[in-house]
Design a protein around this motif. Structure first.
Motif, PDB file in Angstrom:
ATOM      1  N   GLY A  55       0.672  -1.217   0.096  1.00 20.19           N
ATOM      2  CA  GLY A  55      -0.070   0.025  -0.110  1.00 20.19           C
ATOM      3  C   GLY A  55       0.901   1.260   0.198  1.00 20.19           C
ATOM      4  N   LEU A  56       2.083   1.099  -0.108  1.00 20.56           N
ATOM      5  CA  LEU A  56       2.895   2.430  -0.124  1.00 20.56           C
ATOM      6  C   LEU A  56       2.784   3.219  -1.525  1.00 20.56           C
ATOM      7  CD1 LEU A  56       4.163   0.825   2.044  1.00 20.56           C
ATOM      8  CD2 LEU A  56       6.498   1.668   1.491  1.00 20.56           C
ATOM      9  N   SER A  57       2.576   4.506  -1.419  1.00 18.52           N
ATOM     10  CA  SER A  57       2.686   5.288  -2.778  1.00 18.52           C
ATOM     11  C   SER A  57       3.849   5.277  -3.246  1.00 18.52           C
ATOM     12  CB  SER A  57       2.272   6.551  -2.182  1.00 18.52           C
ATOM     13  OG  SER A  57       3.252   7.353  -1.652  1.00 18.52           O
ATOM     14  N   ALA A  58       3.644   6.139  -4.688  1.00 20.83           N
ATOM     15  CA  ALA A  58       5.149   5.831  -5.307  1.00 20.83           C
ATOM     16  C   ALA A  58       6.138   6.987  -4.593  1.00 20.83           C
ATOM     17  CB  ALA A  58       4.822   6.664  -6.819  1.00 20.83           C
ATOM     18  N   ARG A  59       5.568   8.014  -3.869  1.00 18.94           N
ATOM     19  CA  ARG A  59       6.244   8.916  -3.080  1.00 18.94           C
ATOM     20  C   ARG A  59       7.121   7.951  -1.819  1.00 18.94           C
ATOM     21  NH1 ARG A  59       6.754  14.217  -1.012  1.00 18.94           N
ATOM     22  NH2 ARG A  59       5.206  14.805  -2.961  1.00 18.94           N
ATOM     23  N   GLU A  60       6.448   7.060  -1.469  1.00 15.29           N
ATOM     24  CA  GLU A  60       6.944   6.325  -0.028  1.00 15.29           C
ATOM     25  C   GLU A  60       7.991   5.456  -0.776  1.00 15.29           C
ATOM     26  OE1 GLU A  60       3.039   6.618   2.896  1.00 15.29           O
ATOM     27  OE2 GLU A  60       3.132   5.253   1.141  1.00 15.29           O
ATOM     28  N   ILE A  61       7.717   4.590  -1.764  1.00 18.46           N
ATOM     29  CA  ILE A  61       8.558   3.665  -2.322  1.00 18.46           C
ATOM     30  C   ILE A  61       9.791   4.403  -2.726  1.00 18.46           C
ATOM     31  CG2 ILE A  61       8.947   2.301  -4.272  1.00 18.46           C
ATOM     32  CD1 ILE A  61       5.884   1.621  -4.287  1.00 18.46           C
ATOM     33  N   GLY A  67      16.167   6.397  -0.001  1.00 19.32           N
ATOM     34  CA  GLY A  67      16.647   7.341   0.696  1.00 19.32           C
ATOM     35  C   GLY A  67      17.077   8.601   0.244  1.00 19.32           C
ATOM     36  N   VAL A  68      15.927   9.131  -0.556  1.00 17.50           N
ATOM     37  CA  VAL A  68      15.970  10.398  -1.205  1.00 17.50           C
ATOM     38  C   VAL A  68      14.684  11.076  -0.807  1.00 17.50           C
ATOM     39  CG1 VAL A  68      17.288   9.703  -3.398  1.00 17.50           C
ATOM     40  CG2 VAL A  68      14.563   9.661  -3.211  1.00 17.50           C
ATOM     41  N   GLN A  69      14.801  12.567  -1.203  1.00 14.16           N
ATOM     42  CA  GLN A  69      13.840  13.540  -0.881  1.00 14.16           C
ATOM     43  C   GLN A  69      12.891  13.727  -2.137  1.00 14.16           C
ATOM     44  OE1 GLN A  69      15.051  17.422   0.493  1.00 14.16           O
ATOM     45  NE2 GLN A  69      12.792  18.053   0.260  1.00 14.16           N
ATOM     46  N   THR A  70      11.732  13.218  -1.961  1.00 15.40           N
ATOM     47  CA  THR A  70      10.989  13.404  -3.422  1.00 15.40           C
ATOM     48  C   THR A  70      10.453  14.958  -3.396  1.00 15.40           C
ATOM     49  OG1 THR A  70       8.969  12.548  -1.988  1.00 15.40           O
ATOM     50  CG2 THR A  70      10.254  10.950  -3.346  1.00 15.40           C
ATOM     51  N   LEU A  71       9.942  15.160  -4.500  1.00 21.24           N
ATOM     52  CA  LEU A  71       9.407  16.617  -4.709  1.00 21.24           C
ATOM     53  C   LEU A  71       8.181  16.469  -5.907  1.00 21.24           C
ATOM     54  CD1 LEU A  71      12.529  18.391  -5.836  1.00 21.24           C
ATOM     55  CD2 LEU A  71      11.733  18.496  -3.681  1.00 21.24           C
ATOM     56  N   THR A 142       9.384  13.635  -8.742  1.00 23.39           N
ATOM     57  CA  THR A 142      10.842  13.122  -8.875  1.00 23.39           C
ATOM     58  C   THR A 142      11.564  13.515  -7.491  1.00 23.39           C
ATOM     59  OG1 THR A 142      12.703  13.572 -10.387  1.00 23.39           O
ATOM     60  CG2 THR A 142      11.694  15.794  -9.252  1.00 23.39           C
ATOM     61  N   TYR A 143      12.763  13.389  -7.455  1.00 23.06           N
ATOM     62  CA  TYR A 143      13.682  13.233  -6.193  1.00 23.06           C
ATOM     63  C   TYR A 143      14.835  14.094  -6.487  1.00 23.06           C
ATOM     64  CZ  TYR A 143      15.765   9.376  -8.804  1.00 23.06           C
ATOM     65  OH  TYR A 143      16.492   8.548  -9.644  1.00 23.06           O
TER      66      TYR A 143
END
Length: 145
Positions: A55-61, A67-71, A142-143
């Protein structure tokens, strides 16, 4: 919230190369297959399918696996995405129907979309892409490393 900074002029052409490798199953949703390509591009191993099924979102994945910061770049113009591509970060585009595409490059008049079937990027005219993405909400993710 959006983060921008000044950089030197981007090169006229960028193509991020996604290596071939263990694929996410062909029957997986398109977004999951594209996230698998991002992990191959980053040379990282993560079971994207398992994380999606949890159930993780693309952002969470992306955040958990890389180990990145998503934007969240919702509402951005296509040309504004070029900065992230030039810095080596592919951009996931999702339309209102949930259909996903992975932008992996650009040239003078096109954006390049990753094709999970053939691996070679497909070209889409930048003006047509701008129209299509704006009609579907211009939802981009993106990230930064």
């Amino acid at each position: 919230r959006r983060v921008w900074h000044r950089t030197a002029k981007d090169p006229a052409k960028i193509t991020l190369s996604v290596p071939k490798g263990a694929e996410v199953p062909q029957d997986a949703p398109q977004e999951v297959r594209l996230l698998g390509a991002v992990f191959r591009y980053e040379n990282a191993e993560t079971d994207v399918m398992r994380l999606s099924e949890k159930g993780l979102s693309a952002r969470e994945i992306l955040e958990q696996g890389l180990g990145v910061q998503t934007l969240d770049l919702e509402g951005c113009l296509i040309k504004q995405l070029y900065l992230f591509l030039a810095k080596g970060s592919p951009v996931l585009a999702v339309d209102r129907n949930g259909d996903a595409q992975l932008i992996v490059g650009y040239d003078a008049s096109n954006i390049l979309l990753f094709d999970p079937e053939g691996g070679a990027p497909a070209r889409l005219g930048a003006e047509l892409a701008e129209k299509r993405f704006s009609e579907s909400g211009s939802v981009f993710l993106t990230y930064v490393k």
